[in-house]
Motif scaffolding. Structure first.
Motif, short mmCIF file in Angstrom:
data_model
loop_
_atom_site.label_atom_id
_atom_site.label_comp_id
_atom_site.label_asym_id
_atom_site.label_seq_id
_atom_site.Cartn_x
_atom_site.Cartn_y
_atom_site.Cartn_z
N TYR A 217 -8.15 6.83 4.91
CA TYR A 217 -7.03 5.95 4.58
C TYR A 217 -7.06 4.66 5.39
CZ TYR A 217 -2.46 3.84 4.56
OH TYR A 217 -1.44 2.92 4.47
N ARG A 221 -7.28 0.94 4.02
CA ARG A 221 -6.24 -0.05 4.32
C ARG A 221 -6.82 -1.28 4.99
NH1 ARG A 221 -1.46 1.06 8.63
NH2 ARG A 221 -3.17 0.49 10.04
N ARG A 225 -6.42 -5.02 3.44
CA ARG A 225 -5.83 -6.15 4.17
C ARG A 225 -6.78 -7.33 4.26
NH1 ARG A 225 -2.83 -3.20 9.36
NH2 ARG A 225 -1.03 -2.37 8.20
N TYR A 236 -3.15 7.81 -1.32
CA TYR A 236 -3.37 6.78 -0.32
C TYR A 236 -2.59 5.51 -0.68
CZ TYR A 236 -7.23 9.54 1.62
OH TYR A 236 -7.99 10.53 2.21
N TYR A 240 0.40 3.63 1.57
CA TYR A 240 0.43 2.21 1.89
C TYR A 240 1.76 1.59 1.46
CZ TYR A 240 -0.79 -2.76 1.76
OH TYR A 240 -0.82 -4.12 1.94
N GLU A 243 4.49 2.46 3.83
CA GLU A 243 4.41 1.63 5.03
C GLU A 243 5.13 0.31 4.80
OE1 GLU A 243 0.20 3.04 7.13
OE2 GLU A 243 0.28 1.18 5.98
N LYS A 259 4.06 -8.67 -0.06
CA LYS A 259 2.96 -7.72 -0.20
C LYS A 259 3.28 -6.63 -1.22
CE LYS A 259 0.62 -8.45 4.19
NZ LYS A 259 -0.04 -7.84 5.36
#
Length: 307
Positions: A217, A221, A225, A236, A240, A243, A259
């Motif tokens: 993961y 990530r 990014r 997964y 994200y 988060e 985002k």
């Protein structure tokens, strides 16, 4: 919507029904919050097409959304008014859900968390007394080798994150509390793991993942990014999203909003349509909860209305 549809919605979806308001005119009806025992919706039998809903500090934002206005049946500035003729069921449920979750507790009511009666220790029968449960993680009896035996091949930050899990948090908060705490610990972490392990789990949190899955993961990530998106296990992707909803890995709610919108439009279509639908719903909650500006609120609510 009409008055009957409103009554059917609150009865079938929330298990509630309108009752006459105490110490008021006989035509005013209210919905009583199930835990605070105070009204959170106000309506009038003389004007059944309009209702007032409690929105707390976010009243300013909600009031300026399409179809909402100042309250009609109360002067309290924490409420908003809305016409049932101009709002759809989905939008109404969103605002009612928010009101139910954020209505202030009634300090005169005792906590409902404890549902099992435990007699105090000063009773006559003192044979049985409450004992503290010895927790498995962080116990002084564990050797260092035992503590690390379950985290093979884990970089130090991941080991530290795993060992930080706090089992002493009350059961109704433990998952959310530890997810946020561990997420903040790993907010800036980057990984480069050569293997890929799948994850199939509803409502994934770090605590549920193996070392291999955690490294998979965080590597995914890291690439995301940096602008290098690859389709991963759906779980997964949800991890994200969780988060971002908790502002993990962003400097502000505004950056989190940007985002989330980017993931919804650019990456969610690679998974399944329900992910987009859920993001639409969560984005409505997000702009209200963090009090983002009116334009952002109108944008996400407009998306919801148009779908």
């Amino acid at each position: 919507m009409n008055w009957q549809e409103m009554n059917d919605l609150v009865a079938n979806y929330y298990g509630l029904k309108f009752v006459l308001a105490a110490e008021s005119t006989p035509h005013i009806k209210v919905l009583i919050h199930p835990t605070s025992k105070r009204p959170f919706v106000i309506a009038s039998q003389d004007d059944p097409t309009n209702i007032d809903i409690y929105c707390g500090n976010l009243r300013v934002i909600v009031q300026h959304l399409p179809h909402f206005s100042a309250p009609k049946f109360t002067k309290n500035q924490r409420w908003v008014g809305v016409s049932l003729k101009s709002i759809n069921e989905m939008m109404l449920k969103k605002v009612l859900n928010y009101s139910l979750k954020h209505f202030p507790p009634n300090p005169n009511l005792s906590s409902q968390e404890q549902s099992i009666y435990l007699p105090p220790d000063d009773k006559v029968n003192t044979r049985y007394r409450a004992q503290q449960i010895q927790l498995p993680v962080g116990s002084a009896k564990q050797t260092k080798a035992q503590k690390n035996s379950h985290v093979p091949e884990a970089p130090a930050p991941i080991q530290k994150m795993i060992q930080s899990y706090d089992y002493t948090v009350p059961s109704f908060q433990i998952v959310a509390y530890n997810f946020y705490k561990q997420g903040q610990m790993m907010a800036d972490y980057e990984d480069q793991y050569n293997a890929t392990y799948e994850l199939k789990r509803y409502f994934p949190v770090y605590h549920d993942l193996t070392i291999h899955q955690l490294r998979t993961y965080f590597t995914w990530r890291t690439q995301l990014r940096q602008g290098n998106f690859t389709v991963s296990s759906t779980s997964y992707a949800y991890l994200y999203i969780y988060e971002l909803l908790n502002n993990i890995g962003v400097n502000s709610p505004t950056e989190g909003y940007t985002k989330l919108m980017a993931f919804r439009d650019q990456y969610a279509p690679s998974y399944h349509s329900r992910m987009r639908d859920l993001l639409d719903r969560w984005l409505c909650d997000y702009v209200l909860y963090y009090g983002l500006d009116q334009q952002k609120a109108q944008t996400v609510f407009a998306k919801k209305d148009s779908d």
